[in-house]
Design a protein around this motif. Structure first.
Motif, short mmCIF file in Angstrom:
data_model
loop_
_atom_site.label_atom_id
_atom_site.label_comp_id
_atom_site.label_asym_id
_atom_site.label_seq_id
_atom_site.Cartn_x
_atom_site.Cartn_y
_atom_site.Cartn_z
N ASP A 41 -6.93 69.11 -30.71
CA ASP A 41 -6.99 69.90 -29.48
C ASP A 41 -8.32 69.66 -28.77
O ASP A 41 -9.37 70.06 -29.25
N THR A 42 -8.25 68.98 -27.60
CA THR A 42 -9.46 68.75 -26.82
C THR A 42 -9.24 69.29 -25.41
O THR A 42 -8.25 69.97 -25.13
N ALA A 43 -10.19 69.03 -24.52
CA ALA A 43 -10.11 69.49 -23.13
C ALA A 43 -11.15 68.71 -22.34
O ALA A 43 -12.18 68.30 -22.90
N GLU A 83 -13.59 64.02 -24.96
CA GLU A 83 -12.38 63.20 -25.04
C GLU A 83 -12.70 61.79 -25.55
O GLU A 83 -11.89 61.19 -26.25
N SER A 96 -4.73 67.82 -24.46
CA SER A 96 -5.92 68.05 -23.64
C SER A 96 -5.59 69.09 -22.58
O SER A 96 -4.47 69.62 -22.55
N LYS A 97 -6.58 69.39 -21.73
CA LYS A 97 -6.40 70.50 -20.78
C LYS A 97 -7.08 70.18 -19.46
O LYS A 97 -8.19 69.62 -19.44
N SER A 121 -8.60 61.60 -18.06
CA SER A 121 -8.57 62.01 -19.48
C SER A 121 -8.03 60.88 -20.35
O SER A 121 -8.59 60.56 -21.41
N LEU A 166 -9.88 58.95 -23.37
CA LEU A 166 -9.30 58.97 -24.72
C LEU A 166 -8.89 57.58 -25.18
O LEU A 166 -8.70 57.34 -26.39
N LEU A 223 -0.57 61.51 -23.30
CA LEU A 223 -0.91 62.70 -24.08
C LEU A 223 0.38 63.28 -24.65
O LEU A 223 1.43 63.24 -24.00
N HIS A 256 -0.17 68.42 -22.56
CA HIS A 256 -1.25 68.64 -21.61
C HIS A 256 -1.09 70.05 -21.04
O HIS A 256 0.03 70.46 -20.72
N HIS A 259 -5.84 74.65 -18.32
CA HIS A 259 -6.76 75.32 -19.25
C HIS A 259 -6.88 76.82 -18.98
O HIS A 259 -6.76 77.62 -19.91
#
Ligand SMILES: NC(=O)C1=CN([C@@H]2O[C@H](COP(=O)(O)OP(=O)(O)OC[C@H]3O[C@@H](n4cnc5c(N)ncnc54)[C@H](OP(=O)(O)O)[C@@H]3O)[C@@H](O)[C@H]2O)C=CC1
Ligand SMILES: O=C(O)C(=O)[C@@H](O)[C@H](O)C(=O)CO
Length: 283
Positions: free
Chosen positions: A52-54, A60, A81-82, A100, A104, A109, A112, A115
């Motif tokens: 879990d990233t953002a 990233e 991601s967010k 993103s 990455l 993804l 997505h 956020h």
């Protein structure tokens, strides 16, 4: 802290769009630079497949580097991601996602999210339309939201006919969000829990958690994470420690009793900080 937890094979759940999501993920907030890459690599080695990233975690690139450095095939991983508040809008969300993916080093993804809804900006419906377009273009497999209220979810669905498959929200024994979990279940949304361990700020000493840990011969953190599974929440605990990562994922061979679950849920007292999505905004 026990160091004897085994590498886990993490079961999956089916999302409403047919994709599969691991039942526990690795939060990566604040995992940056070389130490961050090492922590994510060790998480994957310990069995985590959901990362879990953002954009706002500014990591990233580290997540992408860890994926490249790990022997696990990319298709076995589930990368979330967010989109941040400053990228809300139809075109903006598409550009944000392309950036993103470039950071990455990925072509798509798995999930997505928007956020934060940032209601004063008034663009979360346009952003949702952007995510629908990204899914149609194949850049994103599943689309969802984070920090959305029941009313905001209904607004997205009414405007587009597309239901998010996930809503990632603050959720832990002090803020169990049982009404929102129930609502999610009625419309096919998987609840994902952020700060599932309350950031280790005193939760583990609570009597119902300590007592259940003793009864089952596990650590309090494992009781909290098992409680998430029992109430229908999918937790994404962050740990940079290989031992704690393994411990946190080793929650699939014991169950809490209904009485233990209820006693832990009764710890409810409110949010960790004042991050009510109706008023809290992050750009
Ligand atoms: N969508 C959103 O708005 C938000 C999403 N998130 C996501 O959720 C993830 C998890 O939430 P987060 O806020 O990081 O908080 P967590 O509840 O996951 O707690 C993380 C903290 O707990 C410690 N910890 C982890 N495991 C153990 C253990 N077994 N025993 C004792 N301490 C432990 C970690 O330290 P150590 O690393 O040293 O082990 C770290 O300090 C984030 O990383 C992020 O990916 C978070 C906030 C908001
Ligand atoms: O971690 C996240 O996803 C966030 O939204 C954070 O910004 C979080 O709200 C926080 O910890 C801010 O201090």
């Amino acid at each position: 802290m026990s160091t004897s937890a085994r590498d886990s094979v993490i079961p999956t759940l089916d999302l409403d769009d047919g994709a599969s999501i691991p039942q526990i993920g690795l939060g990566t907030y604040a995992m940056r630079d070389a130490a961050g890459v090492d922590a994510i690599v060790s998480g994957i080695a310990g069995g985590y497949r959901l990362l879990d990233t953002a954009v706002n975690y500014e990591n990233e690139r580290e997540v992408g580097q860890a994926i490249a450095d790990s022997p696990v095939e990319r298709d076995e991983l589930f990368v979330t991601s967010k989109i941040p508040g400053r990228h809300h809008g139809f075109e903006e969300s598409i550009a944000s996602t392309e950036e993103s993916l470039a950071r990455l080093g990925l072509e798509r993804l798995d999930l997505h999210l928007i956020h934060w809804p940032n209601p004063s900006v008034g663009k979360y419906v346009d952003t949702w339309r952007g995510l629908i377009e990204l899914r149609e273009r194949g850049l994103v497999t599943s689309i969802g939201v984070s920090n959305f209220t029941e009313e905001m979810l209904q607004e997205l669905i009414a405007a587009t006919g597309v239901t998010p498959v996930v809503n990632q929200v603050e959720l832990h024994p002090y803020f169990p969000q049982s009404k929102l979990i129930d609502f999610h279940a009625t419309i096919g949304v998987q609840t994902v829990a952020w700060s599932p361990l309350y950031r280790d700020q005193g939760l583990f000493a609570e009597a119902p958690i300590a007592e259940a840990a003793s009864a089952h011969g596990v650590e309090p953190a494992q009781v909290v994470l098992r409680w998430h599974l029992e109430v229908g929440s999918l937790p994404i605990p962050k740990s940079a420690s290989p031992d704690r990562q393994r411990l946190n994922a080793d929650i699939f061979d014991f169950n809490l009793t209904p009485a233990e679950v209820d006693a832990i849920s009764a710890l409810e007292r409110g949010r960790m900080k004042d991050r009510d999505p109706l008023t809290h905004e992050e750009m």
